[in-house]
Every structure is written in structure tokens, then in C-alpha cells.
Motif scaffolding. Structure first.
Motif, PDB file in Angstrom:
ATOM      1  N   GLU A  60       0.820  -1.216   0.000  1.00  0.00           N
ATOM      2  CA  GLU A  60       0.000   0.000   0.000  1.00  0.00           C
ATOM      3  C   GLU A  60       0.855   1.269   0.000  1.00  0.00           C
ATOM      4  OE1 GLU A  60      -3.366   0.228  -0.345  1.00  0.00           O
ATOM      5  OE2 GLU A  60      -3.224  -1.937  -0.651  1.00  0.00           O
ATOM      6  N   PHE A  61       2.090   1.183   0.466  1.00  0.00           N
ATOM      7  CA  PHE A  61       2.960   2.356   0.565  1.00  0.00           C
ATOM      8  C   PHE A  61       4.070   2.350  -0.475  1.00  0.00           C
ATOM      9  CE2 PHE A  61       1.210   1.495   4.768  1.00  0.00           C
ATOM     10  CZ  PHE A  61       0.507   2.678   4.954  1.00  0.00           C
ATOM     11  N   SER A  62       4.065   1.367  -1.339  1.00  0.00           N
ATOM     12  CA  SER A  62       5.101   1.218  -2.351  1.00  0.00           C
ATOM     13  C   SER A  62       4.959   2.274  -3.440  1.00  0.00           C
ATOM     14  CB  SER A  62       4.998  -0.183  -2.966  1.00  0.00           C
ATOM     15  OG  SER A  62       5.842  -0.297  -4.068  1.00  0.00           O
ATOM     16  N   SER A  63       6.097   2.745  -3.961  1.00  0.00           N
ATOM     17  CA  SER A  63       6.056   3.694  -5.083  1.00  0.00           C
ATOM     18  C   SER A  63       5.749   2.978  -6.392  1.00  0.00           C
ATOM     19  CB  SER A  63       7.387   4.445  -5.183  1.00  0.00           C
ATOM     20  OG  SER A  63       8.453   3.536  -5.385  1.00  0.00           O
ATOM     21  N   ASN A  64       5.935   1.659  -6.414  1.00  0.00           N
ATOM     22  CA  ASN A  64       5.661   0.856  -7.603  1.00  0.00           C
ATOM     23  C   ASN A  64       4.954  -0.423  -7.166  1.00  0.00           C
ATOM     24  OD1 ASN A  64       5.688  -0.045 -10.226  1.00  0.00           O
ATOM     25  ND2 ASN A  64       7.765  -0.842 -10.119  1.00  0.00           N
ATOM     26  N   PRO A  65       3.677  -0.295  -6.746  1.00  0.00           N
ATOM     27  CA  PRO A  65       2.994  -1.457  -6.157  1.00  0.00           C
ATOM     28  C   PRO A  65       2.759  -2.597  -7.137  1.00  0.00           C
ATOM     29  CG  PRO A  65       1.476   0.381  -6.417  1.00  0.00           C
ATOM     30  CD  PRO A  65       2.826   0.872  -6.831  1.00  0.00           C
ATOM     31  N   ILE A  66       2.836  -3.806  -6.601  1.00  0.00           N
ATOM     32  CA  ILE A  66       2.463  -5.005  -7.331  1.00  0.00           C
ATOM     33  C   ILE A  66       0.932  -5.038  -7.357  1.00  0.00           C
ATOM     34  CG2 ILE A  66       2.447  -7.536  -7.221  1.00  0.00           C
ATOM     35  CD1 ILE A  66       5.085  -7.395  -5.696  1.00  0.00           C
ATOM     36  N   ASN A  67       0.354  -5.544  -8.435  1.00  0.00           N
ATOM     37  CA  ASN A  67      -1.099  -5.701  -8.436  1.00  0.00           C
ATOM     38  C   ASN A  67      -1.491  -6.625  -7.284  1.00  0.00           C
ATOM     39  OD1 ASN A  67      -1.655  -4.063 -10.643  1.00  0.00           O
ATOM     40  ND2 ASN A  67      -1.371  -5.731 -12.094  1.00  0.00           N
ATOM     41  N   LYS A  68      -2.391  -6.150  -6.449  1.00  0.00           N
ATOM     42  CA  LYS A  68      -2.789  -6.880  -5.243  1.00  0.00           C
ATOM     43  C   LYS A  68      -3.257  -8.291  -5.538  1.00  0.00           C
ATOM     44  CE  LYS A  68      -4.760  -2.814  -3.154  1.00  0.00           C
ATOM     45  NZ  LYS A  68      -5.951  -2.244  -2.542  1.00  0.00           N
ATOM     46  N   HIS A  69      -3.937  -8.470  -6.655  1.00  0.00           N
ATOM     47  CA  HIS A  69      -4.526  -9.782  -6.919  1.00  0.00           C
ATOM     48  C   HIS A  69      -3.470 -10.860  -7.097  1.00  0.00           C
ATOM     49  CE1 HIS A  69      -4.227  -7.965 -10.969  1.00  0.00           C
ATOM     50  NE2 HIS A  69      -3.953  -9.194 -11.360  1.00  0.00           N
ATOM     51  N   TYR A  70      -2.234 -10.501  -7.454  1.00  0.00           N
ATOM     52  CA  TYR A  70      -1.177 -11.516  -7.542  1.00  0.00           C
ATOM     53  C   TYR A  70      -0.791 -12.010  -6.143  1.00  0.00           C
ATOM     54  CZ  TYR A  70      -0.628 -10.061 -12.387  1.00  0.00           C
ATOM     55  OH  TYR A  70      -0.850  -9.770 -13.706  1.00  0.00           O
ATOM     56  N   LEU A  71      -0.624 -11.081  -5.222  1.00  0.00           N
ATOM     57  CA  LEU A  71      -0.288 -11.456  -3.842  1.00  0.00           C
ATOM     58  C   LEU A  71      -1.438 -12.229  -3.196  1.00  0.00           C
ATOM     59  CD1 LEU A  71       1.334  -8.073  -2.763  1.00  0.00           C
ATOM     60  CD2 LEU A  71       2.541 -10.219  -3.154  1.00  0.00           C
ATOM     61  N   ILE A  72      -2.655 -11.755  -3.412  1.00  0.00           N
ATOM     62  CA  ILE A  72      -3.820 -12.406  -2.820  1.00  0.00           C
ATOM     63  C   ILE A  72      -4.007 -13.808  -3.391  1.00  0.00           C
ATOM     64  CG2 ILE A  72      -6.337 -12.291  -2.614  1.00  0.00           C
ATOM     65  CD1 ILE A  72      -5.978  -9.181  -2.561  1.00  0.00           C
ATOM     66  N   GLY A  73      -3.801 -13.966  -4.684  1.00  0.00           N
ATOM     67  CA  GLY A  73      -3.903 -15.282  -5.312  1.00  0.00           C
ATOM     68  C   GLY A  73      -2.871 -16.248  -4.752  1.00  0.00           C
ATOM     69  N   TYR A  74      -1.679 -15.729  -4.482  1.00  0.00           N
ATOM     70  CA  TYR A  74      -0.634 -16.576  -3.910  1.00  0.00           C
ATOM     71  C   TYR A  74      -1.018 -17.037  -2.504  1.00  0.00           C
ATOM     72  CZ  TYR A  74       4.071 -18.395  -3.265  1.00  0.00           C
ATOM     73  OH  TYR A  74       5.138 -19.225  -3.051  1.00  0.00           O
ATOM     74  N   ILE A  75      -1.612 -16.138  -1.731  1.00  0.00           N
ATOM     75  CA  ILE A  75      -2.074 -16.502  -0.389  1.00  0.00           C
ATOM     76  C   ILE A  75      -3.151 -17.587  -0.497  1.00  0.00           C
ATOM     77  CG2 ILE A  75      -3.272 -15.686   1.688  1.00  0.00           C
ATOM     78  CD1 ILE A  75      -1.913 -12.924   1.159  1.00  0.00           C
ATOM     79  N   SER A  76      -4.055 -17.425  -1.440  1.00  0.00           N
ATOM     80  CA  SER A  76      -5.101 -18.437  -1.651  1.00  0.00           C
ATOM     81  C   SER A  76      -4.480 -19.797  -1.963  1.00  0.00           C
ATOM     82  CB  SER A  76      -6.033 -18.002  -2.787  1.00  0.00           C
ATOM     83  OG  SER A  76      -7.002 -18.978  -3.026  1.00  0.00           O
ATOM     84  N   GLN A  77      -3.498 -19.810  -2.836  1.00  0.00           N
ATOM     85  CA  GLN A  77      -2.817 -21.055  -3.197  1.00  0.00           C
ATOM     86  C   GLN A  77      -2.150 -21.688  -1.978  1.00  0.00           C
ATOM     87  OE1 GLN A  77      -2.561 -22.962  -6.141  1.00  0.00           O
ATOM     88  NE2 GLN A  77      -1.658 -24.324  -4.639  1.00  0.00           N
ATOM     89  N   LEU A  78      -1.538 -20.859  -1.148  1.00  0.00           N
ATOM     90  CA  LEU A  78      -0.871 -21.380   0.053  1.00  0.00           C
ATOM     91  C   LEU A  78      -1.875 -22.033   1.007  1.00  0.00           C
ATOM     92  CD1 LEU A  78       1.636 -18.450   0.643  1.00  0.00           C
ATOM     93  CD2 LEU A  78       2.229 -20.801  -0.019  1.00  0.00           C
ATOM     94  N   TYR A  79      -3.031 -21.397   1.171  1.00  0.00           N
ATOM     95  CA  TYR A  79      -4.067 -22.006   2.025  1.00  0.00           C
ATOM     96  C   TYR A  79      -4.563 -23.310   1.415  1.00  0.00           C
ATOM     97  CZ  TYR A  79      -4.544 -18.333   5.522  1.00  0.00           C
ATOM     98  OH  TYR A  79      -4.318 -17.475   6.565  1.00  0.00           O
ATOM     99  N   CYS A  80      -4.619 -23.356   0.114  1.00  0.00           N
ATOM    100  CA  CYS A  80      -5.012 -24.598  -0.560  1.00  0.00           C
ATOM    101  C   CYS A  80      -3.975 -25.685  -0.271  1.00  0.00           C
ATOM    102  CB  CYS A  80      -5.137 -24.346  -2.053  1.00  0.00           C
ATOM    103  SG  CYS A  80      -5.982 -25.644  -2.948  1.00  0.00           S
TER     104      CYS A  80
END
Length: 128
Positions: A60-80
Motif C-alpha cells: 500500500e505504501f510502495s512507489s511501484n505497487p504489485i497488483n494486489k490480486h497476484y499477492l492475494i492469489g498466492y495466499i489463496s494457493q498457500l491455504y489450498c
């Protein structure tokens, strides 16, 4: 180091933090996301989840943020990977809601999320 006026309203304060310290946060996001991937490869899924969630917060504070959905998708995969399908579905839904139809990569990102959904559905029967 220049001080940031903490009495600013949220939007102005957030923009100042990004402007003054955004490069630092960009590096931290990369570092914690890399740690998450390494921890995942070493089957340290809980550590990977925490690192990825922290990267998401710092993003949220990054000057060049990663698209959130990539990080969120990775978290989903980890829970899987942990057979925690309710959490996997929660993060799947959160991530798919972040997709923007106007984005150039929308179709590719939607395909990635569709594949993730198929994987979650396939793995869910093992846990039920």
C-alpha cells in the motif's frame, strides 16, 4: 531525513509516505514476497502466508505497487496447499474481486483465477 507532517488527512499523509519512502517499501514488498516463495518451496506454508500478507500490507505504501490480486492469489494457493479450503476460497474471492476489466492483462489474470478456482474445487473433495 525529512519529517512527514502526521497531522495531514489520510490521503495527503499516504501520498507523502509514498513519495518520501515509496522506494523503500517497494524493496520490502519484493523481499517479503521472495521470502514467501522460498518458504513455500521449503513447505513452510504458515511462514509463507505471513510473509505474503505482510508484503500485501507494505504494498500500500510502495512507489511501484504489485497488483494486489497476484499477492492475494498466492495466499489463496498457500491455504489450498494447507488444505484450508475456506481460507483458500476467501482469498480467491478477494482476489477475483480486485481484477479490473479495463486492465490489459484482465483475460490472463482471469484465466489464472479460473485455474485457481478449479484447483480449489478439485482439492476440496479431499478435505470434505
Amino acid at each position: 531525513m525529512k519529517r512527514i507532517d502526521t497531522s495531514l488527512d489520510f490521503i495527503e499523509f499516504n501520498n507523502k509516505v509514498k513519495h518520501e519512502h515509496g522506494d523503500f517499501y517497494t524493496k520490502q514488498v519484493d523481499l517479503f514476497f521472495e521470502r514467501a516463495m522460498i518458504n513455500s518451496q521449503n513447505k513452510l506454508y504458515y511462514s509463507a502466508i505471513q510473509d505474503c500478507k505482510f508484503a500485501l500490507a507494505l504494498n500500500e505504501f510502495s512507489s511501484n505497487p504489485i497488483n494486489k490480486h497476484y499477492l492475494i492469489g498466492y495466499i489463496s494457493q498457500l491455504y489450498c496447499d494447507l488444505n484450508q479450503m475456506e481460507n483458500a476460497m476467501y482469498y480467491y474471492q478477494l482476489g477475483i474481486d480486485q481484477l479490473e476489466t479495463s486492465c490489459d492483462n484482465y483475460k490472463n489474470d482471469l484465466n489464472l483465477y479460473n485455474n485457481l478456482r478449479e484447483h480449489i474445487d478439485f482439492e476440496s473433495w479431499k478435505v470434505a
